[in-house]
Design a protein around this motif. Sequence first.
Motif, PDB file in Angstrom:
ATOM      1  N   MET A  19       0.851  -1.167   0.000  1.00 26.07           N
ATOM      2  CA  MET A  19       0.000   0.000   0.000  1.00 26.07           C
ATOM      3  C   MET A  19       0.904   1.239   0.000  1.00 26.07           C
ATOM      4  O   MET A  19       1.867   1.313   0.741  1.00 26.07           O
ATOM      5  CB  MET A  19      -0.888  -0.040   1.247  1.00 26.07           C
ATOM      6  N   GLN A  68       0.543   7.459   0.931  1.00 22.67           N
ATOM      7  CA  GLN A  68      -0.613   8.363   0.984  1.00 22.67           C
ATOM      8  C   GLN A  68      -1.863   7.601   1.433  1.00 22.67           C
ATOM      9  O   GLN A  68      -2.554   8.017   2.358  1.00 22.67           O
ATOM     10  CB  GLN A  68      -0.837   8.986  -0.404  1.00 22.67           C
ATOM     11  N   ARG A  69      -2.117   6.493   0.791  1.00 16.97           N
ATOM     12  CA  ARG A  69      -3.315   5.707   1.124  1.00 16.97           C
ATOM     13  C   ARG A  69      -3.214   5.114   2.534  1.00 16.97           C
ATOM     14  O   ARG A  69      -4.171   5.152   3.302  1.00 16.97           O
ATOM     15  CB  ARG A  69      -3.499   4.607   0.087  1.00 16.97           C
TER      16      ARG A  69
END
Length: 126
Positions: free
Chosen positions: A1, A4-5
């Motif tokens: 991942m 940012q996410r």
Amino acid sequence: MKGQRLGMLSLRLDALYCLVLGVIVAAASPLISTATSLPTWLVAAAGVAVVVWAGAVEWMRSRLHLRTALRIVMTANVAATLAVAAVSFTAAAVFTVLVILAIAVDVAAFAGSQALALGRLRTRAS
């Protein structure tokens, strides 16, 4: 991942966790007070403060630069982990100690996820 996410998800889940935990602590303050030998008003105030903090985390997530929000919340989570772990020393029963320490571990995990997100944001920016 990606950082940012991960950072946004970590902050959102942190806010939700704080909201639920704060409501439970405030509502159960008489029981928690008995188990920890802390004044009921103090436990209830801590629960309310955690609910307010949940709103602050969500506000930071939506309004501040992600790195700034992650740093602030991560620092608060480290401090909260130490404070919650210290409260476990006031508990009378082993089960109560374990429950309080489990909460400290949860909060530390949020700090870890925020540190990971910060690291991934730095890597991408480099």
